[in-house]
Design a protein around this motif. Structure first.
Motif, mmCIF file in Angstrom:
data_model
loop_
_atom_site.group_PDB
_atom_site.id
_atom_site.type_symbol
_atom_site.label_atom_id
_atom_site.label_comp_id
_atom_site.label_asym_id
_atom_site.label_seq_id
_atom_site.Cartn_x
_atom_site.Cartn_y
_atom_site.Cartn_z
ATOM 1 N N LEU A 112 0.833 -1.203 0.000
ATOM 2 C CA LEU A 112 0.000 0.000 0.000
ATOM 3 C C LEU A 112 0.869 1.255 0.000
ATOM 4 O O LEU A 112 0.595 2.215 -0.726
ATOM 5 N N CYS A 113 1.914 1.250 0.816
ATOM 6 C CA CYS A 113 2.807 2.420 0.877
ATOM 7 C C CYS A 113 3.442 2.693 -0.486
ATOM 8 O O CYS A 113 3.454 3.836 -0.955
ATOM 9 N N SER A 114 3.969 1.651 -1.106
ATOM 10 C CA SER A 114 4.635 1.861 -2.388
ATOM 11 C C SER A 114 3.633 2.237 -3.476
ATOM 12 O O SER A 114 3.962 2.968 -4.410
ATOM 13 N N HIS A 115 2.402 1.770 -3.339
ATOM 14 C CA HIS A 115 1.380 2.018 -4.353
ATOM 15 C C HIS A 115 0.800 3.424 -4.260
ATOM 16 O O HIS A 115 0.417 4.009 -5.267
ATOM 17 N N ALA A 116 0.742 3.956 -3.051
ATOM 18 C CA ALA A 116 -0.016 5.188 -2.833
ATOM 19 C C ALA A 116 0.820 6.415 -2.511
ATOM 20 O O ALA A 116 0.467 7.515 -2.915
ATOM 21 N N LEU A 117 1.908 6.249 -1.756
ATOM 22 C CA LEU A 117 2.569 7.437 -1.210
ATOM 23 C C LEU A 117 3.321 8.251 -2.255
ATOM 24 O O LEU A 117 3.242 9.476 -2.249
ATOM 25 N N LYS A 118 4.066 7.591 -3.129
ATOM 26 C CA LYS A 118 4.930 8.357 -4.028
ATOM 27 C C LYS A 118 4.130 9.291 -4.934
ATOM 28 O O LYS A 118 4.439 10.484 -5.041
ATOM 29 N N SER A 119 3.094 8.767 -5.585
ATOM 30 C CA SER A 119 2.320 9.611 -6.493
ATOM 31 C C SER A 119 1.643 10.750 -5.733
ATOM 32 O O SER A 119 1.527 11.872 -6.241
ATOM 33 N N TYR A 120 1.231 10.479 -4.515
ATOM 34 C CA TYR A 120 0.550 11.508 -3.723
ATOM 35 C C TYR A 120 1.521 12.609 -3.307
ATOM 36 O O TYR A 120 1.240 13.801 -3.440
ATOM 37 N N THR A 121 2.671 12.217 -2.784
ATOM 38 C CA THR A 121 3.627 13.212 -2.300
ATOM 39 C C THR A 121 4.256 13.998 -3.442
ATOM 40 O O THR A 121 4.720 15.119 -3.238
ATOM 41 N N ASP A 122 4.301 13.420 -4.641
ATOM 42 C CA ASP A 122 4.786 14.179 -5.797
ATOM 43 C C ASP A 122 3.822 15.306 -6.156
ATOM 44 O O ASP A 122 4.236 16.339 -6.691
ATOM 45 N N LYS A 123 2.547 15.105 -5.857
ATOM 46 C CA LYS A 123 1.526 16.074 -6.249
ATOM 47 C C LYS A 123 1.224 17.104 -5.164
ATOM 48 O O LYS A 123 0.962 18.277 -5.456
ATOM 49 N N VAL A 124 1.249 16.676 -3.912
ATOM 50 C CA VAL A 124 0.782 17.516 -2.815
ATOM 51 C C VAL A 124 1.966 18.222 -2.152
ATOM 52 O O VAL A 124 2.855 17.587 -1.584
ATOM 53 N N ASP A 125 1.977 19.545 -2.245
ATOM 54 C CA ASP A 125 2.982 20.367 -1.577
ATOM 55 C C ASP A 125 2.302 21.639 -1.081
ATOM 56 O O ASP A 125 1.086 21.793 -1.180
ATOM 57 N N TRP A 126 3.095 22.545 -0.535
ATOM 58 C CA TRP A 126 2.538 23.773 0.030
ATOM 59 C C TRP A 126 1.782 24.569 -1.022
ATOM 60 O O TRP A 126 0.706 25.120 -0.767
ATOM 61 N N GLN A 127 2.333 24.646 -2.222
ATOM 62 C CA GLN A 127 1.686 25.389 -3.303
ATOM 63 C C GLN A 127 0.330 24.794 -3.641
ATOM 64 O O GLN A 127 -0.630 25.516 -3.946
ATOM 65 N N TYR A 128 0.233 23.485 -3.593
ATOM 66 C CA TYR A 128 -1.030 22.796 -3.863
ATOM 67 C C TYR A 128 -2.123 23.317 -2.930
ATOM 68 O O TYR A 128 -3.244 23.631 -3.363
ATOM 69 N N PHE A 129 -1.810 23.432 -1.652
ATOM 70 C CA PHE A 129 -2.821 23.898 -0.699
ATOM 71 C C PHE A 129 -3.081 25.392 -0.830
ATOM 72 O O PHE A 129 -4.206 25.852 -0.604
ATOM 73 N N GLN A 130 -2.068 26.147 -1.195
ATOM 74 C CA GLN A 130 -2.267 27.577 -1.384
ATOM 75 C C GLN A 130 -3.257 27.854 -2.521
ATOM 76 O O GLN A 130 -4.052 28.782 -2.457
ATOM 77 N N GLU A 131 -3.193 27.046 -3.547
ATOM 78 C CA GLU A 131 -4.100 27.225 -4.680
ATOM 79 C C GLU A 131 -5.531 26.855 -4.309
ATOM 80 O O GLU A 131 -6.484 27.453 -4.805
ATOM 81 N N ARG A 132 -5.695 25.888 -3.420
ATOM 82 C CA ARG A 132 -7.031 25.419 -3.068
ATOM 83 C C ARG A 132 -7.642 26.188 -1.901
ATOM 84 O O ARG A 132 -8.871 26.259 -1.782
ATOM 85 N N TYR A 133 -6.796 26.718 -1.025
ATOM 86 C CA TYR A 133 -7.294 27.410 0.170
ATOM 87 C C TYR A 133 -6.619 28.778 0.283
ATOM 88 O O TYR A 133 -6.045 29.110 1.329
ATOM 89 N N ALA A 134 -6.677 29.548 -0.748
ATOM 90 C CA ALA A 134 -5.962 30.830 -0.784
ATOM 91 C C ALA A 134 -6.366 31.718 0.392
ATOM 92 O O ALA A 134 -7.551 31.945 0.644
ATOM 93 N N GLY A 135 -5.357 32.207 1.108
ATOM 94 C CA GLY A 135 -5.585 33.156 2.189
ATOM 95 C C GLY A 135 -5.975 32.554 3.519
ATOM 96 O O GLY A 135 -6.128 33.281 4.506
ATOM 97 N N VAL A 136 -6.127 31.229 3.600
ATOM 98 C CA VAL A 136 -6.531 30.584 4.851
ATOM 99 C C VAL A 136 -5.279 30.182 5.631
ATOM 100 O O VAL A 136 -4.392 29.524 5.080
#
Length: 373
Positions: free
Chosen positions: A50-74
């Motif tokens: 499960l770790c090898s299947h799920a974590l790498k693709s997720y962590t490649d996509k999700v970073d601080w900028q990702y959340f800034q775009e979705r929750y701007a100003g929060v």
């Protein structure tokens, strides 16, 4: 794999959209579970996969900028709170869909699983594994989200950072559930059940990823056969254990963010970065012991001194018993005003709470020597 929290944030206020997102996620998890053998399940190797299947693709996509775009100003605290509530809601929805798997017959079946092929895995056990894998990945992603939001650096290719994430996501040490008001948001009738869920030992990182898989599967078996009048058990446990896992991750990573912020401030203000490290270590070792926060602060001070001041002190890395006189000699050789080192000592002493007498004695001596210089 995708993730319900990242793909369907807008579903928070839409019951139909939330259920659709959970069902879509379950379909993906079901495909993963179909590829598991009975031995994968019994041995705990499912967690490694499960770790090898799920974590790498997720962590490649999700970073601080990702959340800034979705929750701007929060602010980070606000985003973390929303992510935790959303994860708990999705966990409850998934628990309702999986509730049919929880029967005494499944417990007996789990005990008899051998090294068979995926085709021989009983349907009830497969349904149980969909629930366990769904919640496991949800809580791993939630803990990672919280680390990212508090700007705590995690490199999941580094075994130490991976273990940190796993322990934060799945371990609440004995007694922690009932301390610090964490359970106040949990209905009184559910608290004994949640405490029992977390009473099955503390996760040990020393035994490897398959051990984690066995640990998580055994802990989730408690969902079977324990009646809760008027409340579907799987829904209750999925919701509140995910809520607690999120709050635990928030406490851990928010505290580390506080320590990092302190280290960054000290490095930014320091005019004597090499001596800063010696003074910090002198204060930490004043009482002959190190707290987790002191160790964390020293690690980040050393990292920042290396990154921002190109300072790597090989002599300090070789010290076993620190001689205060060596620190004083180093300070005597430093030019200019040394008040920044007094600030270092005070900040280091207070990182884990109240300053003790031995730390205060070191600070007093340091203040005397720095001002005399």
């Amino acid at each position: 794999m995708t993730d319900t929290l990242t793909d369907s944030v807008g579903a928070e206020d839409d019951d139909d959209a939330a259920r659709e997102a959970v069902e879509r996620e379950r379909d993906e998890i079901r495909a993963f579970v179909k590829g598991l053998s009975a031995d994968d399940i019994k041995s705990g190797n499912w967690f490694t996969k499960l770790c090898s299947h799920a974590l790498k693709s997720y962590t490649d996509k999700v970073d601080w900028q990702y959340f800034q775009e979705r929750y701007a100003g929060v602010p980070a605290d606000g985003i973390v709170d929303r992510r935790i509530r959303l994860a708990a809601r999705y966990a409850a929805l998934e628990g309702g869909l999986s509730a049919g798997a929880y029967s005494a017959a499944v417990v007996a079946t789990l005990g008899s699983l051998g090294g068979a092929s995926p085709a021989t895995v009983p349907a009830a056990v497969a349904t149980l594994m969909i629930d366990v894998a769904f919640i496991t990945r949800l809580q791993l992603h939630l803990a990672y989200d919280i680390a990212v939001l508090y700007r705590v650096p995690l490199d999941l290719t580094d075994p130490e950072d991976l273990w940190k994430l796993i322990k934060v996501a799945f371990t609440i040490k004995s007694g922690e559930v009932v301390r610090g008001g964490v359970t106040k948001s949990i209905p009184m009738v559910v608290r004994p059940l949640v405490k029992r869920f977390y009473s099955r030992g503390v996760l040990s990182a020393a035994k490897g990823l398959p051990f984690v898989g066995k640990f998580l599967l055994q802990r989730n078996v408690i969902k079977m056969g324990i009646p809760v009048v008027g409340v579907p058990l799987a829904v209750v446990l999925n919701r509140y254990t995910t809520l607690l896992a999120g709050r635990h991750a928030q406490a851990v990573f928010r505290n580390e963010a506080r320590v990092i912020e302190k280290a960054e401030g000290l490095c930014e203000r320091s005019r004597h970065p090499r001596s800063m490290l010696w003074v910090a270590w002198l204060v930490i070792m004043a009482d002959g012991k190190m707290t987790d926060d002191e160790t964390l602060l020293m690690r980040h001070l050393a990292r920042l001194a290396r990154e921002r001041h190109q300072v790597v002190d090989e002599r300090l890395t070789q010290v076993v018993d620190l001689d205060p006189e060596e620190v004083w000699r180093r300070l005597d050789a430093e030019p200019g005003n040394l008040d920044d080192l007094i600030d270092v000592a005070e900040q280091v002493a207070g990182v884990d709470g109240e300053v003790n007498a031995k730390e205060q004695a070191v600070i007093s001596e340091l203040r005397h020597r720095c001002r005399r210089a």
